[in-house]
Design an enzyme around this catalytic site. Structure first.
Site, PDB file in Angstrom:
ATOM      1  N   HIS A 181       0.848  -1.207   0.000  1.00 54.49           N
ATOM      2  CA  HIS A 181       0.000   0.000   0.000  1.00 54.49           C
ATOM      3  C   HIS A 181       0.873   1.244   0.000  1.00 54.49           C
ATOM      4  O   HIS A 181       0.493   2.297  -0.486  1.00 54.49           O
ATOM      5  CB  HIS A 181      -0.880   0.038   1.259  1.00 54.49           C
ATOM      6  CG  HIS A 181      -1.612  -1.244   1.518  1.00 54.49           C
ATOM      7  ND1 HIS A 181      -2.555  -1.744   0.661  1.00 54.49           N
ATOM      8  CD2 HIS A 181      -1.521  -2.156   2.530  1.00 54.49           C
ATOM      9  CE1 HIS A 181      -3.032  -2.881   1.144  1.00 54.49           C
ATOM     10  NE2 HIS A 181      -2.426  -3.156   2.262  1.00 54.49           N
ATOM     11  N   HIS A 211       5.616   6.290   7.145  1.00 53.79           N
ATOM     12  CA  HIS A 211       5.334   5.934   5.757  1.00 53.79           C
ATOM     13  C   HIS A 211       4.841   7.188   5.038  1.00 53.79           C
ATOM     14  O   HIS A 211       4.650   8.237   5.651  1.00 53.79           O
ATOM     15  CB  HIS A 211       4.275   4.828   5.684  1.00 53.79           C
ATOM     16  CG  HIS A 211       2.968   5.238   6.250  1.00 53.79           C
ATOM     17  ND1 HIS A 211       2.652   5.120   7.599  1.00 53.79           N
ATOM     18  CD2 HIS A 211       1.902   5.844   5.673  1.00 53.79           C
ATOM     19  CE1 HIS A 211       1.455   5.616   7.811  1.00 53.79           C
ATOM     20  NE2 HIS A 211       0.980   6.075   6.664  1.00 53.79           N
ATOM     21  N   HIS A 265       2.254   8.863   1.580  1.00 52.27           N
ATOM     22  CA  HIS A 265       1.203   8.730   0.580  1.00 52.27           C
ATOM     23  C   HIS A 265       1.556   9.714  -0.521  1.00 52.27           C
ATOM     24  O   HIS A 265       2.020  10.826  -0.224  1.00 52.27           O
ATOM     25  CB  HIS A 265      -0.168   9.091   1.180  1.00 52.27           C
ATOM     26  CG  HIS A 265      -0.541   8.257   2.378  1.00 52.27           C
ATOM     27  ND1 HIS A 265      -1.355   7.138   2.314  1.00 52.27           N
ATOM     28  CD2 HIS A 265      -0.184   8.375   3.691  1.00 52.27           C
ATOM     29  CE1 HIS A 265      -1.503   6.623   3.531  1.00 52.27           C
ATOM     30  NE2 HIS A 265      -0.788   7.342   4.369  1.00 52.27           N
ATOM     31  N   GLU A 305      -3.120  13.278   1.771  1.00 45.15           N
ATOM     32  CA  GLU A 305      -4.412  12.828   2.308  1.00 45.15           C
ATOM     33  C   GLU A 305      -5.132  14.033   2.913  1.00 45.15           C
ATOM     34  O   GLU A 305      -6.264  14.340   2.515  1.00 45.15           O
ATOM     35  CB  GLU A 305      -4.173  11.727   3.339  1.00 45.15           C
ATOM     36  CG  GLU A 305      -3.444  10.512   2.722  1.00 45.15           C
ATOM     37  CD  GLU A 305      -3.809   9.210   3.360  1.00 45.15           C
ATOM     38  OE1 GLU A 305      -3.525   9.039   4.558  1.00 45.15           O
ATOM     39  OE2 GLU A 305      -4.412   8.360   2.683  1.00 45.15           O
ATOM     40  N   HIS A 311       3.615  10.308   7.256  1.00 45.64           N
ATOM     41  CA  HIS A 311       2.918   9.983   8.501  1.00 45.64           C
ATOM     42  C   HIS A 311       3.856   9.245   9.455  1.00 45.64           C
ATOM     43  O   HIS A 311       4.415   8.201   9.091  1.00 45.64           O
ATOM     44  CB  HIS A 311       1.701   9.087   8.216  1.00 45.64           C
ATOM     45  CG  HIS A 311       0.606   9.816   7.526  1.00 45.64           C
ATOM     46  ND1 HIS A 311      -0.373   9.174   6.798  1.00 45.64           N
ATOM     47  CD2 HIS A 311       0.312  11.136   7.442  1.00 45.64           C
ATOM     48  CE1 HIS A 311      -1.223  10.062   6.303  1.00 45.64           C
ATOM     49  NE2 HIS A 311      -0.823  11.271   6.680  1.00 45.64           N
ATOM     50  N   THR A 321      -6.196   6.206   8.069  1.00 43.24           N
ATOM     51  CA  THR A 321      -6.728   6.575   6.749  1.00 43.24           C
ATOM     52  C   THR A 321      -6.754   5.375   5.792  1.00 43.24           C
ATOM     53  O   THR A 321      -7.064   5.511   4.609  1.00 43.24           O
ATOM     54  CB  THR A 321      -5.871   7.678   6.082  1.00 43.24           C
ATOM     55  OG1 THR A 321      -4.565   7.118   5.815  1.00 43.24           O
ATOM     56  CG2 THR A 321      -5.761   8.909   6.957  1.00 43.24           C
TER      57      THR A 321
HETATM   58  C1  LIG Z   1      -1.897  -0.315   6.156  1.00 47.75           C
HETATM   59  N1  LIG Z   1      -1.827   0.899   6.906  1.00 47.75           N
HETATM   60  C2  LIG Z   1      -2.114   0.834   8.332  1.00 47.75           C
HETATM   61  C3  LIG Z   1      -1.194  -0.204   8.998  1.00 47.75           C
HETATM   62  N2  LIG Z   1      -1.326  -0.160  10.452  1.00 47.75           N
HETATM   63  C4  LIG Z   1      -2.059  -1.181  11.109  1.00 47.75           C
HETATM   64  C5  LIG Z   1      -1.689  -2.468  10.888  1.00 47.75           C
HETATM   65  C6  LIG Z   1      -2.397  -3.489  11.545  1.00 47.75           C
HETATM   66  C7  LIG Z   1      -3.442  -3.232  12.385  1.00 47.75           C
HETATM   67  C8  LIG Z   1      -3.822  -1.928  12.582  1.00 47.75           C
HETATM   68  O1  LIG Z   1      -4.815  -1.638  13.420  1.00 47.75           O
HETATM   69  C9  LIG Z   1      -5.198  -2.685  14.279  1.00 47.75           C
HETATM   70  C10 LIG Z   1      -3.126  -0.893  11.949  1.00 47.75           C
HETATM   71  S1  LIG Z   1      -0.742   1.186  11.156  1.00 47.75           S
HETATM   72  O2  LIG Z   1      -1.338   1.376  12.439  1.00 47.75           O
HETATM   73  O3  LIG Z   1       0.683   1.147  11.163  1.00 47.75           O
HETATM   74  C11 LIG Z   1      -1.299   2.405  10.156  1.00 47.75           C
HETATM   75  S2  LIG Z   1      -1.214   4.078  10.464  1.00 47.75           S
HETATM   76  C12 LIG Z   1      -2.009   4.533   9.040  1.00 47.75           C
HETATM   77  S3  LIG Z   1      -2.287   6.178   8.657  1.00 47.75           S
HETATM   78  N3  LIG Z   1      -2.254   6.379   7.079  1.00 47.75           N
HETATM   79  O4  LIG Z   1      -3.598   6.541   9.154  1.00 47.75           O
HETATM   80  O5  LIG Z   1      -1.189   6.906   9.288  1.00 47.75           O
HETATM   81  C13 LIG Z   1      -2.311   3.409   8.323  1.00 47.75           C
HETATM   82  C14 LIG Z   1      -1.913   2.201   8.940  1.00 47.75           C
HETATM   83 ZN   LIG Z   2      -0.644   7.190   6.335  1.00 48.37          ZN
END
Ligand SMILES: CN[C@H]1CN(c2cccc(OC)c2)S(=O)(=O)c2sc(S(N)(=O)=O)cc21
Ligand SMILES: [Zn+2]
Length: 275
Positions: A63, A109, A111, A121, A134, A213
Site C-alpha cells: 500500500h 510511511h 502517501h 491525504e 505519517h 486513513t
Molecule cells: C496499512 N496501513 C495501516 C497499517 N497499520 C495497522 C496495521 C495493523 C493493524 C492496525 O490496526 C489494528 C493498523 S498502522 O497502524 O501502522 C497504520 S497508520 C495509518 S495512517 N495512514 O492513518 O497513518 C495506516 C496504517
Molecule cells: Zn498514512
C-alpha cells in the site's frame, strides 16, 4: 480474493463494504481550513525524542512503504536483572502537543500521487500536496500497539506535507533503499535513521480527533498535522512512483495515488497550536 487498495475495484469508495467504520463519525483525512481552526493557547509544544538506534527495517507493504522502529517490549530491549537500574529509553517517543502521556514511534510511511497535483491525504483549503509523511505512534499506557489501536486515545500520527522544490537531502537515505523493496512484501535492513531529520523547522500544528486513513480505519488517532511542509524534488518524487503495488510475478502496477480523499468533518473541532 482481492484485498483493499487504491484501484477503482478496491479503492476508498469500496472500503465501507468490508470496513463499515469508513462512514464513522471521526474519519480521516480531512480538509483543513486554517481560518476555521481554533487557536488553543493551552496546546503544548510537541516534544519529539527519536533514538535513531532503534530503526528496524524498511518494507513495501503493498500500500506504501514503511520504516519500522523497535517498539515492542521484547527481551532485547529490556533488562531482566533483579538489580534496580535506571530506565534507559530504547524507544523513540512523542510527548507534549495535544496528547498526554508517552507515545512510542512504530513506523513512518508516505502517501503520494501519480503527478504533482495530488497525493496528500489531508488538504489545506482544498489544496492537495504531492506527498504526505505519517509518523505513527501508540500510547504506552496500553500494553501493545494492537491494544492501543482499538482505543480512542490509542494512536497519534504526525502528518507532514511535502511540496515540490529543491531535492531534500534528508530523504536520500530512504530513497536509496527503495531499489531493494520495489515489489510488495520486500523488505530490507535500515539502520540508524533519525526521522526527526525529516521534520520542518517549525513544529506548529493543527490537531483533531480522527482515524487510520486505511483499513481497518480505526477511530483511535489523534492527528497532529504540521503547518510547515518539507521539500521534495521531481526526481525524488519519481523514485517513490517507481515502486510497485504488486508482488514479484504479478502484472506490475505502479504504486501511485495511494491516498484516501478528505472525509466529512461531522462537527469536529480543528485546533491550532499557533495564532
Ligand atoms: C496499512 N496501513 C495501516 C497499517 N497499520 C495497522 C496495521 C495493523 C493493524 C492496525 O490496526 C489494528 C493498523 S498502522 O497502524 O501502522 C497504520 S497508520 C495509518 S495512517 N495512514 O492513518 O497513518 C495506516 C496504517
Ligand atoms: Zn498514512
Amino acid at each position: 480474493s482481492h484485498g483493499w487498495g487504491y484501484e477503482p475495484t478496491n479503492g476508498p469508495d469500496t472500503w465501507a463494504a468490508d470496513f463499515p467504520l469508513a462512514n464513522g463519525p471521526r474519519q480521516s483525512p480531512i480538509n483543513i481550513i486554517p481560518k476555521e481552526a481554533h487557536y488553543d493557547p493551552s496546546l503544548k509544544a510537541l516534544k519529539i525524542r527519536y533514538d535513531p538506534s532503534n530503526t528496524k527495517g524498511i518494507l513495501n507493504n503493498g500500500h506504501s512503504f514503511q520504516v519500522d522502529f523497535v517498539d515492542d517490549t521484547d527481551s532485547s530491549s529490556q533488562q531482566t536483572s533483579t538489580v534496580p537500574h535506571p530506565v534507559i529509553l530504547y524507544y523513540t517517543t512523542l510527548t507534549g502537543g495535544p496528547i498526554s502521556g508517552v507515545y512510542r514511534l512504530k513506523q513512518f510511511h508516505f502517501h503520494w500521487g501519480g503527478s504533482d497535483n495530488r497525493g496528500s491525504e489531508h488538504t489545506l483549503n482544498g489544496i492537495k500536496f504531492p506527498c504526505e509523511l505519517h509518523l505513527v505512534h501508540w500510547n504506552t499506557k496500553y500494553p501493545s500497539f494492537g491494544e492501543a489501536a482499538e482505543k480512542p486515545d490509542g494512536l497519534a500520527v504526525v502528518g507532514v506535507f511535502l511540496k515540490i522544490g529543491a531535492a531534500n537531502p534528508r530523504l536520500q537515505k530512504v530513497l536509496d533503499a527503495l531499489d531493494a523493496i520495489k515489489t510488495k512484501g520486500k523488505q530490507t535492513t535500515f539502520a540508524n535513521f533519525d526521522p526527526k531529520t525529516l521534520l520542518p523547522g517549525s513544529l506548529d500544528y493543527w490537531t483533531y480527533e480522527g482515524s487510520l486513513t486505511t483499513p481497518p480505519l480505526l477511530e483511535s488517532v489523534t492527528w497532529i498535522v504540521l503547518k510547515e511542509p518539507i521539500s521534495i524534488s521531481p526526481a525524488q518524487m519519481a523514485k517513490f512512483r517507481s515502486l510497485l503495488f504488486t508482488g514479484d510475478g504479478e502484472a506490475p502496477c505502479y504504486m501511485v495515488d495511494n491516498y484516501r480523499p478528505p472525509q466529512p468533518l461531522k462537527g469536529r473541532l480543528v485546533r491550532a497550536s499557533f495564532k
